[in-house]
Design a protein around this motif. Structure first.
Motif, mmCIF file in Angstrom:
data_model
loop_
_atom_site.group_PDB
_atom_site.id
_atom_site.type_symbol
_atom_site.label_atom_id
_atom_site.label_comp_id
_atom_site.label_asym_id
_atom_site.label_seq_id
_atom_site.Cartn_x
_atom_site.Cartn_y
_atom_site.Cartn_z
ATOM 1 N N ASP A 57 0.828 -1.217 0.000
ATOM 2 C CA ASP A 57 0.000 0.000 0.000
ATOM 3 C C ASP A 57 0.858 1.262 0.000
ATOM 4 O OD1 ASP A 57 1.043 -0.157 2.525
ATOM 5 O OD2 ASP A 57 -0.874 -0.297 3.569
ATOM 6 N N ALA A 58 2.103 1.152 -0.495
ATOM 7 C CA ALA A 58 3.038 2.278 -0.472
ATOM 8 C C ALA A 58 3.045 3.023 -1.803
ATOM 9 C CB ALA A 58 4.442 1.794 -0.143
ATOM 10 N N ASN A 59 3.235 4.338 -1.732
ATOM 11 C CA ASN A 59 3.320 5.176 -2.923
ATOM 12 C C ASN A 59 4.678 5.096 -3.602
ATOM 13 O OD1 ASN A 59 0.827 6.645 -3.373
ATOM 14 N ND2 ASN A 59 1.162 7.578 -1.382
ATOM 15 N N TYR A 60 5.689 4.617 -2.893
ATOM 16 C CA TYR A 60 7.052 4.723 -3.390
ATOM 17 C C TYR A 60 7.900 3.530 -2.960
ATOM 18 C CZ TYR A 60 7.266 6.494 1.380
ATOM 19 O OH TYR A 60 7.112 6.635 2.748
ATOM 20 N N LEU A 61 9.028 3.388 -3.663
ATOM 21 C CA LEU A 61 10.053 2.415 -3.311
ATOM 22 C C LEU A 61 11.030 3.112 -2.371
ATOM 23 C CD1 LEU A 61 11.301 -0.474 -4.151
ATOM 24 C CD2 LEU A 61 12.783 0.877 -5.634
ATOM 25 N N LEU A 62 11.257 2.535 -1.204
ATOM 26 C CA LEU A 62 12.119 3.131 -0.194
ATOM 27 C C LEU A 62 13.543 2.613 -0.363
ATOM 28 C CD1 LEU A 62 11.724 5.054 2.264
ATOM 29 C CD2 LEU A 62 11.607 3.002 3.696
ATOM 30 N N ILE A 63 14.531 3.505 -0.202
ATOM 31 C CA ILE A 63 15.935 3.145 -0.363
ATOM 32 C C ILE A 63 16.675 3.385 0.951
ATOM 33 C CG2 ILE A 63 18.064 3.549 -1.668
ATOM 34 C CD1 ILE A 63 16.307 4.698 -3.915
ATOM 35 N N LEU A 64 17.413 2.376 1.418
ATOM 36 C CA LEU A 64 18.184 2.457 2.652
ATOM 37 C C LEU A 64 19.643 2.122 2.362
ATOM 38 C CD1 LEU A 64 15.168 1.227 3.325
ATOM 39 C CD2 LEU A 64 16.081 1.031 5.618
ATOM 40 N N ASP A 65 20.561 2.715 3.154
ATOM 41 C CA ASP A 65 21.967 2.371 2.988
ATOM 42 C C ASP A 65 22.283 1.086 3.743
ATOM 43 O OD1 ASP A 65 22.260 3.044 5.704
ATOM 44 O OD2 ASP A 65 23.111 5.021 5.285
ATOM 45 N N LEU A 98 6.154 5.851 -7.191
ATOM 46 C CA LEU A 98 5.445 5.010 -8.153
ATOM 47 C C LEU A 98 4.025 5.508 -8.383
ATOM 48 C CD1 LEU A 98 6.528 1.456 -6.940
ATOM 49 C CD2 LEU A 98 7.363 2.670 -8.953
ATOM 50 N N TYR A 99 3.393 5.968 -7.313
ATOM 51 C CA TYR A 99 2.013 6.431 -7.388
ATOM 52 C C TYR A 99 1.929 7.834 -6.786
ATOM 53 C CZ TYR A 99 1.195 1.484 -8.313
ATOM 54 O OH TYR A 99 1.239 0.220 -8.845
ATOM 55 N N SER A 100 0.798 8.479 -6.993
ATOM 56 C CA SER A 100 0.663 9.872 -6.554
ATOM 57 C C SER A 100 -0.580 10.093 -5.697
ATOM 58 C CB SER A 100 0.632 10.800 -7.770
ATOM 59 O OG SER A 100 -0.421 10.428 -8.662
ATOM 60 N N TYR A 101 -0.940 9.094 -4.895
ATOM 61 C CA TYR A 101 -2.063 9.277 -3.984
ATOM 62 C C TYR A 101 -1.673 10.275 -2.900
ATOM 63 C CZ TYR A 101 -4.344 5.280 -6.141
ATOM 64 O OH TYR A 101 -4.937 4.438 -7.040
ATOM 65 N N ILE A 102 -2.635 11.100 -2.493
ATOM 66 C CA ILE A 102 -2.368 12.115 -1.467
ATOM 67 C C ILE A 102 -2.037 11.454 -0.146
ATOM 68 C CG2 ILE A 102 -3.364 14.027 -0.163
ATOM 69 C CD1 ILE A 102 -5.093 14.648 -2.609
ATOM 70 N N GLU A 103 -2.745 10.370 0.160
ATOM 71 C CA GLU A 103 -2.517 9.686 1.421
ATOM 72 C C GLU A 103 -1.159 8.990 1.424
ATOM 73 O OE1 GLU A 103 -4.983 9.101 -0.641
ATOM 74 O OE2 GLU A 103 -6.952 9.192 0.339
ATOM 75 N N LYS A 104 -0.544 8.899 2.599
ATOM 76 C CA LYS A 104 0.727 8.185 2.726
ATOM 77 C C LYS A 104 0.533 6.708 2.436
ATOM 78 C CE LYS A 104 4.470 7.242 6.015
ATOM 79 N NZ LYS A 104 4.974 7.454 7.397
ATOM 80 N N ILE A 105 -0.607 6.176 2.875
ATOM 81 C CA ILE A 105 -0.949 4.778 2.633
ATOM 82 C C ILE A 105 -2.081 4.726 1.609
ATOM 83 C CG2 ILE A 105 -1.867 2.672 3.675
ATOM 84 C CD1 ILE A 105 -0.572 3.508 6.283
ATOM 85 N N ILE A 106 -1.887 3.984 0.521
ATOM 86 C CA ILE A 106 -2.909 3.887 -0.517
ATOM 87 C C ILE A 106 -4.114 3.127 0.033
ATOM 88 C CG2 ILE A 106 -3.407 3.054 -2.840
ATOM 89 C CD1 ILE A 106 -0.428 3.190 -3.448
ATOM 90 N N PRO A 107 -5.330 3.641 -0.151
ATOM 91 C CA PRO A 107 -6.515 2.960 0.374
ATOM 92 C C PRO A 107 -6.629 1.528 -0.127
ATOM 93 C CG PRO A 107 -7.067 5.164 -0.401
ATOM 94 C CD PRO A 107 -5.654 4.898 -0.833
ATOM 95 N N LYS A 108 -7.144 0.656 0.727
ATOM 96 C CA LYS A 108 -7.217 -0.762 0.392
ATOM 97 C C LYS A 108 -8.032 -1.033 -0.855
ATOM 98 C CE LYS A 108 -8.026 -5.278 2.477
ATOM 99 N NZ LYS A 108 -8.253 -6.025 3.729
ATOM 100 N N GLN A 148 -3.142 -7.224 -11.069
ATOM 101 C CA GLN A 148 -2.434 -8.041 -12.058
ATOM 102 C C GLN A 148 -1.507 -7.134 -12.869
ATOM 103 O OE1 GLN A 148 -5.465 -10.315 -14.130
ATOM 104 N NE2 GLN A 148 -5.928 -11.513 -12.310
ATOM 105 N N ILE A 149 -0.588 -6.498 -12.139
ATOM 106 C CA ILE A 149 0.277 -5.473 -12.697
ATOM 107 C C ILE A 149 1.697 -5.711 -12.219
ATOM 108 C CG2 ILE A 149 -0.047 -3.865 -10.761
ATOM 109 C CD1 ILE A 149 -0.061 -1.584 -12.822
ATOM 110 N N ALA A 150 2.653 -5.168 -12.950
ATOM 111 C CA ALA A 150 4.047 -5.211 -12.520
ATOM 112 C C ALA A 150 4.729 -3.914 -12.946
ATOM 113 C CB ALA A 150 4.776 -6.408 -13.118
ATOM 114 N N TRP A 151 5.802 -3.594 -12.251
ATOM 115 C CA TRP A 151 6.649 -2.464 -12.613
ATOM 116 C C TRP A 151 8.046 -2.979 -12.932
ATOM 117 C CZ3 TRP A 151 5.424 2.792 -12.846
ATOM 118 C CH2 TRP A 151 4.173 3.156 -12.330
ATOM 119 N N ILE A 152 8.661 -2.413 -13.969
ATOM 120 C CA ILE A 152 10.081 -2.596 -14.243
ATOM 121 C C ILE A 152 10.750 -1.277 -13.881
ATOM 122 C CG2 ILE A 152 11.829 -3.186 -15.935
ATOM 123 C CD1 ILE A 152 9.819 -5.398 -15.520
#
Length: 270
Positions: free
Chosen positions: A14-22, A33-43, A72-76
């Motif tokens: 339910d995340a809008n983005y891919l998180l990167i950590l060191d 990846l997405y542009s929903y206003i909410e931090k968590i995308i609604p179910k 039924q989606i994927a991201w490259i």
């Protein structure tokens, strides 16, 4: 979670983005990846991106669960250039339904020599975990790519269901590492009460992709290994380092409350 070039990359269902950590697990960046206003995308509309794996060229494949058409989606995604493209996997997922999977819930993916392995998580209503072995280019050859489904593991908890939630591949020893979490749910969409989590390890996985069923060679009860795993629903695993003696792992818990916890774990590589 996946690990590449000393960085950890995490995606949530339910995340809008891919998180990167060191390498010290400090948050350093993210890729939207997405542009929903909410931090968590609604179910009701979240894409259920449940797995991430590394493609040739060090790109990432992020796959939806397939439990319904929007999933039924994927991201490259190229983490270096940040270029990203979404693709539909409808045809491939429909073929999975015709190959012995009655209820789709893809939660893990990893590459092994010559193949990609996906894991389909069961539930109390559909008490089967299945590994799906398919071609590395299954996205481009959805109508013709080879598909072989293998039943995986047994249920050891009668009040919950032990569902495979993540995959990683140990290249040096040809082992499939699986995270398994228990949850009191009767379908592929709803969450349920959290039970224990486990690591399952299958040896010599490359020779077993045409088997009808496989059981783990090793089962690690994570709560028994360390009480800090109590109440944690472990959803994914990646390998940061593999030696002749040890596997160095990162595990991620998603406890359905909007928070995630990362664990470092070292297991004997026998």
């Amino acid at each position: 979670i996946e690990y590449l070039n000393n960085k950890a990359f995490i995606i949530g269902d339910d995340a809008n983005y891919l998180l990167i950590l060191d390498s010290n697990l400090n948050i350093t960046d993210s890729i939207g990846l997405y542009s929903y206003i909410e931090k968590i995308i609604p179910k009701s509309v979240k894409p259920y991106l449940e797995s991430i794996s590394i493609l040739p060229g060090n790109k990432f494949l992020l796959t939806g669960s397939g439990a319904s058409a929007p999933r039924q989606i994927a991201w490259i995604l190229d983490p270096l250039t940040r270029q990203k493209d979404s693709i539909r996997l409808d045809t491939f997922y429909q073929r999975l339904l015709l190959n012995g999977i009655a209820e789709l819930n893809i939660e893990g993916s990893t590459a092994i020599p010559g193949s990609v392995v996906l894991s389909n998580r069961g539930s109390k209503g559909y008490p089967k975990n299945q590994l799906i072995f398919t071609g590395r280019n299954f996205r481009e050859r959805q109508t013709t790519t080879e598909i072989n489904t293998v039943l995986a593991g047994t249920n050891t908890d009668t009040s919950f269901f032990n569902g495979i939630s993540g995959l990683a591949y140990a290249k040096k020893t040809d082992k499939l590492i699986m995270t398994v979490s228990t949850e009191d749910t009767r379908n592929s969409i709803d969450d349920g009460a959290i039970g224990k989590s486990y690591l399952w390890i299958i040896k010599n996985i490359s020779s077993k992709k045409r088997w009808k069923a496989v059981n783990p060679d090793t089962i690690i009860d994570l709560e028994e290994a360390d009480p800090r795993f109590k109440g944690q629903k472990i959803e994914s695993v990646c390998i940061t380092k593999e030696t002749g003696k040890f596997l160095y792992l990162l595990l991620v818990a998603d406890n359905d409350d909007g928070s995630s916890t990362i664990f470092r774990l070292v297991v004997t590589n026998k």
